[in-house]
Enzyme design. Structure first.
Site, short mmCIF file in Angstrom:
data_model
loop_
_atom_site.label_atom_id
_atom_site.label_comp_id
_atom_site.label_asym_id
_atom_site.label_seq_id
_atom_site.Cartn_x
_atom_site.Cartn_y
_atom_site.Cartn_z
N ASP B 203 0.87 -1.15 0.00
CA ASP B 203 0.00 0.00 0.00
C ASP B 203 0.92 1.22 0.00
OD1 ASP B 203 -2.23 1.58 0.33
OD2 ASP B 203 -1.96 1.61 2.51
N GLY B 486 -4.75 3.49 -3.66
CA GLY B 486 -6.00 4.14 -4.04
C GLY B 486 -5.75 5.55 -4.54
N ASP B 487 -4.50 5.99 -4.44
CA ASP B 487 -4.16 7.35 -4.81
C ASP B 487 -4.21 7.57 -6.30
OD1 ASP B 487 -3.89 8.47 -2.47
OD2 ASP B 487 -1.74 8.82 -2.57
N ARG B 598 -5.37 4.15 -8.05
CA ARG B 598 -6.82 4.24 -8.00
C ARG B 598 -7.46 2.86 -8.01
NH1 ARG B 598 -7.79 9.48 -7.94
NH2 ARG B 598 -9.70 8.80 -6.99
N ASP B 624 -1.71 -0.78 5.79
CA ASP B 624 -1.99 -0.29 7.14
C ASP B 624 -3.47 -0.08 7.38
OD1 ASP B 624 -2.13 1.89 5.36
OD2 ASP B 624 -2.01 3.24 7.07
N ASP B 628 -6.71 -2.34 2.92
CA ASP B 628 -5.69 -3.32 2.56
C ASP B 628 -6.03 -4.72 3.08
OD1 ASP B 628 -4.09 -1.23 1.52
OD2 ASP B 628 -3.55 -0.73 3.57
#
Lengths: 344, 1000
Positions: B203, B486-487, B598, B624, B628
């Site tokens: 992540d 997810g960024d 994303r 974290d 995840d």
């Protein structure tokens, strides 16, 4: 505040060598010098031991006479179990070309007799043999009780199948009347067997002690009549019996029968000359295609050993040396190459 | 109020994992209300600026969309476990074979010999034929030989794993001082697999980065500020930082803000107009909300941490954003309050990649302030600033090379007339019914042109400590690292660069952003073609020709150039479809680094699953947050970063610690050792059991296949439990081949685990062969000796009991010497156990054969007097010595030759120098920071659309804040922080979660 700091300190793992996997340790390293010198040393050791063993085995004088075929008529007679009460003797003359120096031991040797079968080994009762409980025949099947339910003493297949030939060695001095070679029947067992493992039931009279038991089916006489001259060799304490009861590991085995009593002519050992074995042939072996023989042998420091151990040591030593030389060659060759490699 | 609600009824779709959709209907008082995603709050949301609200829980617990995304929990087992089970089955088959052979032997023997032997030993009453006897003997042998199927193996394996888990828990070097959390092995079943990891899925936020943005550098009208300088004005090296800049002149400054370059503050204090304009822009052009609990105690609530950092920087340099209303912004400029009239916010979105505000200053001048991506903004500048543009570009490149996130700042003066006309057009566009977005965009486009460049900012997305080093080390250990985040793409790529996953040395970074199946397929195909066509593709002739014969995948893996793949969530959705997943996997695996941005939690799990399924490699997922969890559960090994947000990830994980950098220690030290120890343990365990048991098999040929054991039954019972268990356990727990520093120094040491070299079927057969070889010697050497020999008092040597004792003793000695050879690391405990085991063996032997025990139980202890009588014989000791020598010497010779001819990296001592040289070269690569070319934009901004509108509408401002009056003290900054984190990690649709931030 104080408490939280204490709590968190608890979380901090201990800084001990064990927990941090930092225990002081010796790292085993197969270094060239170590391995090669180890190999050379082992080689030397093995070769040395091997040669010593071979030499000492060579010094042993041994004579073995198979008498199953020589005493063929007796063997035939014994094949039929109904002839058990007919006596059969057989005499085997032989010539001893060299003197057998020192202590001489007489063995009987059986071929193809399986004393190591699972059911056979188990078929005995130690508590009976130690004299505490004569009636305990628990493990002795199929020789635990006679047909009428009397417990057998000594019970079990081992005791029942005892070697019951009588072998007498005679020395024909001057081809006249043979002299019976004096033999000792004691000292042929382990001390622990004779004094710990086997005990007669405590009683003044041995025959009364064995009252309520019966002899094993193949025995000619009951256990308390095995040696009526010597009470220390009678009953369960009979040396021949004890020797037999220590079962052999392999189907071919020899068991100590007598040892030479070094008196009269025989203080030096068995002198060269004409001898003969007078055998009372009782033990049938042809039924299971076995053979029996009688062996006379001397001993060395390591016992009466065969060549096997000495040869095995010698071969091992030689191979180890060969291996260490080739390893050294490989090592030296590679060392050069590696140096080159690094320099490049 | 609630009781009124009770009469209502909600009819909705069943629980599902779609984060962006919901449909349902609320029936209340005979009227129907449609419920859509707009009415939903997802689990994990935080309400902002709202004192209270009424809600209804639709889904709870496992039905929530978040939990639906988390996937099923599977039982995890290691590959060694599975292999072990197969091997045990094989051994069982082998046992049956042996049983059959011996049973046939028994039938023949009974037929040929046993039948004639009946006078001495009649058959049991039940046995009527040799065949039946053979049948019985089969079962007897199954029982006797069952020690080849090692039951105690499983117990021992668990004990060893438990030990390894404790070592992880106890490791001080994996203890985070700051958060005071130790590493924790939450499972005890996976340890050795830590030594075999090939793929790490990580992540980003909270794992690689701290999610703290720091205003690091800036370039103002051609001058770069922010380099850490030492006294002499040279660029300082790391570790000798001077004092940070003192902001005490400014009562409103944020103490936590640190800046190292005093020249910037000097420039501000000197009143440099450009610098002032620069910070003015930063204090005006944003969507941050401020809160002032007490006078002078400002708190910023930023929608993205980037903005927070920028506004805070401006605040410290004397341009304090104080408060805002829908129509005004109040800024304290160098101590004096100035209120600007906020005319318009030209909001940010992913296509525009910029945001602007139009403000009227107290003097009445209208100015547009704009910040945005360099790629976009530099095209929209006034042509007169060429020179400034080129220096700024240089600076931007420099920043990008350091992995900083850059934004370009510009302004433009508007005259009243033009603005009035433009505002009209904007209004029209915003009222348009169709394609409102496009119209607005073109209106914005028009005004944001011919701007004047002010400078650029560089924000550091603070990495967790030691992340680049860890990634570099893991890469050297041949572990491939994929970042699943997810960024947004830019943010993820930026982090990729700053943690050295992506470098400018890479031949190419492929970016897959297709929206349709065809586009994605085409992009993947192109990427593969490029990799194959590149001149680098041919490594050297040998590997190439070798690999060519294999299938395409391996051809791709032989690609020599360094490539990276960046794939977007929506493209990934297509790429993960059944017909394309292999193509995707091939492409991705040929790349040195893969970044998926994303992605939804479920996609993370799917990617992991894909690699797991097709690559037959061990995967590790580290994360974290709750997003995840699914990936952590799917991967072979899940690692949770503890002490960050929430505990879902930790709860789902197998291992947890609080810093990403501990991963290197977990894998390279603990994992490697665990694997090594487990493999050594297994090899030895199978060996010793075969050496022990096969002796019975050979003896069978000499005892009429009667199922007679060679050893005393007590020895059989105690052999595995007492005589040989502890030394091998000690080795399994404590063994080390190289010290821990070395395994970090030479990451290549990790490779044997990945290639599964130390314990596989081949190794197993070697162990078995060694065991059988040992058993042969163990039986036949004593047999050869005993067959003829007599004791030194003339009595028989070859009695069964002496033979049993001799074989047992030589067995215990041989396996003890063997474990001594196998133990590479002799600690006191190993010494104690090995010598102790031997001592215990002799102690028990003599005790069992003692007179006392025999007197008590004559039928149970039949071996009375055996030990002292047998072991007093020189022949017996010579036999034992010979057996030991013959069993051990070949092993030593073999190991020595292997050491000389084909040394492992781990046992290479004389290679050390050579490897060191290589190592230095690698280190040089690592230190290389910055880049030579300027192909890349450092732009990254984790901002989302929609906030500008919200601010202008005033919806998100409380009455109290609108009145600029007292601020409530209820809200703290902590929830803002957590919101920020969730925000930047949000993986939903680009605009979806604006007012419903969700860690998704």
């Amino acid at each position: 505040m104080k408490r939280t700091s204490k709590d968190s300190r608890c979380k901090l793992p201990d800084n001990t060598a064990l927990k941090q996997q930092q225990l002081p340790a010796y790292q085993l390293q197969l270094s060239a010098t170590g391995v090669l010198s180890g190999f050379f040393a082992t080689g030397v050791f093995c070769l040395g031991v091997g040669i010593i063993l071979i030499l000492s085995a060579k010094s042993i004088k041994e004579i073995e006479i198979k008498y199953t075929e020589i005493c063929g008529n007796c063997a035939k007679l014994r094949e039929d179990a109904t002839n058990f009460d007919k006596e059969c003797t057989c005499s085997i003359p032989f010539y001893l070309s060299e003197t057998m120096q020192g202590n001489v031991y007489m063995y009987y040797k059986l071929y193809g007799f399986y004393q190591n079968l699972y059911h056979y080994i188990l078929s005995r009762s130690n508590s009976q043999l130690v004299g505490t409980d004569l009636k305990d025949v628990g493990n002795c099947a199929p020789f635990s009780k006679s047909h009428d339910g009397t417990p057998i003493a000594p019970c079990g297949a081992i005791a029942n199948s005892i070697f019951n030939d009588t072998i007498i060695l005679s020395y024909n001095l001057n081809s006249s009347i043979p002299i019976k070679v004096p033999m000792l029947r004691s000292g042929i067992t382990w001390w622990t067997d004779k004094y710990v493992k086997f005990q007669n039931p405590s009683s003044i009279n041995l025959s009364s002690a064995f009252a309520g038991t019966t002899k094993p089916p193949s025995w000619a006489k009951p256990v308390y009549e095995l040696d009526e001259e010597d009470p220390g060799n009678n009953g369960f304490l009979n040396d021949d019996f004890i020797v037999w009861m220590r079962t052999a590991a392999f189907p071919t085995f020899k068991k100590l029968y007598r040892r030479l009593n070094r008196i009269q002519y025989f203080t030096e050992g068995l002198p060269a000359g004409n001898y003969s074995f007078n055998i009372t042939y009782n033990f049938p072996v042809t039924r299971f295609r076995g053979e029996k023989s009688v062996v006379l042998s001397t001993l060395t420091w390591s016992g009466g050993s065969s060549l096997f151990l000495g040869l095995a040591y010698t071969v091992t030593g030689a191979v180890t040396w060969l291996a260490s030389f080739s390893m050294m060659a490989v090592h030296l060759l590679l060392k050069d190459r590696k140096m080159l490699f690094i320099q490049q | 109020m609630l009781s009124v609600f009770c009469s209502g009824e909600v009819v909705c779709e069943p629980p599902n994992n779609k984060l962006d959709r919901f449909s349902g209907t609320l029936y209340w008082k005979e009227s129907k209300f449609p419920l859509s995603n707009q009415n939903m709050l997802l689990r994990g949301c935080v309400l902002r600026n709202t004192e209270w609200c009424f809600g209804l829980v639709v889904f709870a617990g496992p039905d929530t969309k978040l939990m639906q995304n988390s996937g099923r929990t599977k039982f995890k087992r290691t590959s060694i476990d599975r292999l072990m089970n197969t091997l045990v089955l094989w051994i069982f088959g082998f046992l049956v074979c042996m049983g059959v052979i011996l049973a046939i032997g028994n039938a023949i023997w009974e037929h040929e010999v046993g039948m004639r032997f009946q006078a001495y030993l009649p058959w049991d009453e039940a046995v009527d034929s040799a065949f039946f006897s053979g049948f019985l003997s089969f079962w007897s042998y199954i029982i006797i030989l069952n020690t080849v199927v090692p039951i105690s193996l499983y117990v021992s394996v668990e004990v060893i794993r438990l030990g390894h888990s404790y070592f992880i828990n106890w490791d001080k070097k994996m203890f985070c001082m700051k958060k005071r959390t130790p590493a924790e092995a939450r499972t005890t079943t996976l340890n050795e697999e830590l030594g075999q990891v090939e793929y790490v899925f990580s992540d980003k936020t909270g794992t690689l980065t701290q999610n703290i943005m720091v205003f690091n550098k800036c370039s103002i009208s051609g001058r770069s500020y922010g380099d850490v300088l030492d006294v002499l004005g040279h660029k300082a090296e790391l570790g000798q930082k001077p004092e940070p800049v003192d902001f005490s002149f400014n009562p409103l400054a944020d103490n936590k803000f640190l800046f190292w370059d005093p020249t910037l503050l000097e420039a501000v204090k000197m009143g440099d107009p450009h610098t002032h304009e620069f910070f003015r822009l930063l204090s005006l052009c944003h969507t941050v909300m401020s809160e002032e609990k007490n006078e002078g105690e400002l708190y910023y609530k930023a929608q993205s941490p980037d903005e927070g950092a920028l506004v805070t920087a401006a605040r410290n340099f004397g341009f304090v954003f104080r408060s805002r209303t829908p129509k005004t912004i109040t800024v304290h400029e160098m101590g004096t309050a100035v209120t600007y009239q906020l005319l318009a916010i030209l909001d940010f979105n992913n296509i525009r990649k910029r945001m602007s505000v139009i403000v009227r200053n107290p003097e009445g001048r209208i100015r547009l302030y704009c910040k945005g991506a360099d790629t976009i903004l530099l095209d929209r500048l006034h042509p007169c600033t060429q020179e400034l543009l080129s220096t700024t570009t240089d600076h931007l490149n420099e920043y990008a090379g350091e992995g900083l996130r850059t934004l370009v700042l510009a302004y433009k003066d508007l005259d009243e007339e033009y603005y009035g006309e433009w505002a009209q057009r904007r209004l029209r566009a915003s009222l348009a019914r169709d394609s409102r977005e496009d119209r607005l965009a073109s209106v914005y486009e028009e005004v944001e042109s011919n701007m004047v460049l002010l400078g650029a900012t560089a924000i550091e997305d603070k990495l967790q400590q030691g992340v680049p080093e860890t990634i570099a080390l893991l890469t050297l250990a041949n572990i491939k690292i994929w970042v699943l985040t997810g960024d947004k793409q830019e943010t993820a790529v930026n982090i990729g660069y700053s943690c050295k996953m992506l470098t400018d040395d890479m031949t190419e970074v492929f970016v897959v952003t297709g929206h349709t199946v065809l586009e994605v397929r085409e992009e993947l195909r192109k990427a593969r073609e490029k990799m194959l066509d590149s001149p680098h593709a041919v490594g050297n002739g040998f590997t190439c020709s070798e690999k060519r014969s294999a299938k395409l995948t391996s051809v791709l893996e032989a690609v020599a150039g360094e490539y990276a793949l960046v794939i977007n969530g929506h493209s990934l959705a297509h790429a993960l479809e059944a017909d394309m997943e292999l193509e995707f996997l091939e492409t991705a695996c040929a790349c040195k680094a893969v970044i998926c941005c994303r992605v939804t939690p479920l996609q993370k799990a799917q990617v992991v699953e894909l690699v797991k399924k097709h690559k037959k490699a061990v995967t590790l997922a580290i994360g974290d947050g709750a997003n995840d969890v699914s990936m952590i559960k799917t991967a072979h090994i899940g690692v949770g970063i503890s002490g960050q947000e929430g505990i879902q990830a930790v709860l789902a994980s197998d291992y947890s610690f609080s810093q990403f950098k501990f991963l290197q220690r977990l894998l390279l030290v603990h994992g490697r050792w665990s694997y090594l120890r487990m493999c050594k343990f297994l090899c030895y365990f199978f060996y010793k059991n075969f050496a022990f048991t096969m002796v019975h098999f050979w003896f069978g040929f000499f005892c009429g296949f009667s199922a007679q054991t060679v050893y005393d039954q007590y020895f059989i019972t105690l052999y595995n439990i007492v005589y040989t268990s502890l030394p091998v356990l000690a080795m399994g727990v404590f063994d080390q081949d190289v010290p821990e520093q070395r395994s970090m120094e030479y990451p290549k040491l990790y490779e044997p685990g990945q290639l599964n070299l130390l314990f596989n079927k081949r190794e197993f057969f070697i162990c078995i062969a060694q065991g059988i070889y040992t058993s042969v010697l163990m039986f036949f050497i004593p047999y050869g000796v005993f067959a003829e020999a007599t004791r030194d008092d003339g009595t028989q040597l070859a009695d069964y009991q002496s033979f049993a004792v001799t074989v047992a003793t030589s067995l215990v000695i041989v396996v003890s010497v063997q474990i001594g050879l196998d133990t590479g690391y002799w600690t006191a405990i190993n010494h104690f156990f090995i010598w102790g085991s031997l001592a215990i063996y002799f102690a028990i032997l003599f005790a069992m054969h003692s007179n006392g025990l025999f007197d008590m139980f004559p039928n149970q202890f039949r071996f009375v007097g055996n030990a002292q009588n047998t072991l007093a014989q020189p022949t017996v000791w010579l036999t034992i010595t010979l057996t030991t020598v013959v069993c051990i010497m070949p092993v030593v010779a073999f190991r020595f030759l292997k050491l000389s001819l084909k040394p492992d990296l781990s046992d290479t001592v004389r290679y050390t120098q050579l490897v060191r040289k290589k190592q230095k070269a690698q280190h040089r690569c690592l230190r290389r920071v910055g880049r030579t070319s300027s192909r890349r934009s450092g732009y990254a901004f984790s901002h989302q659309e929609g906030f500008g509108e919200l601010i202008m509408s005033g919806k998100n401002m409380r009455l109290s804040s609108l009145a600029l009056a007292s601020f409530t003290t209820r809200s703290s900054s902590s929830w803002i922080e957590s919101l920020r984190r969730k925000k930047s990690d949000s993986a939903g649709s680009p605009s979806g979660g604006a007012d419903k931030p969700l860690k998704g």
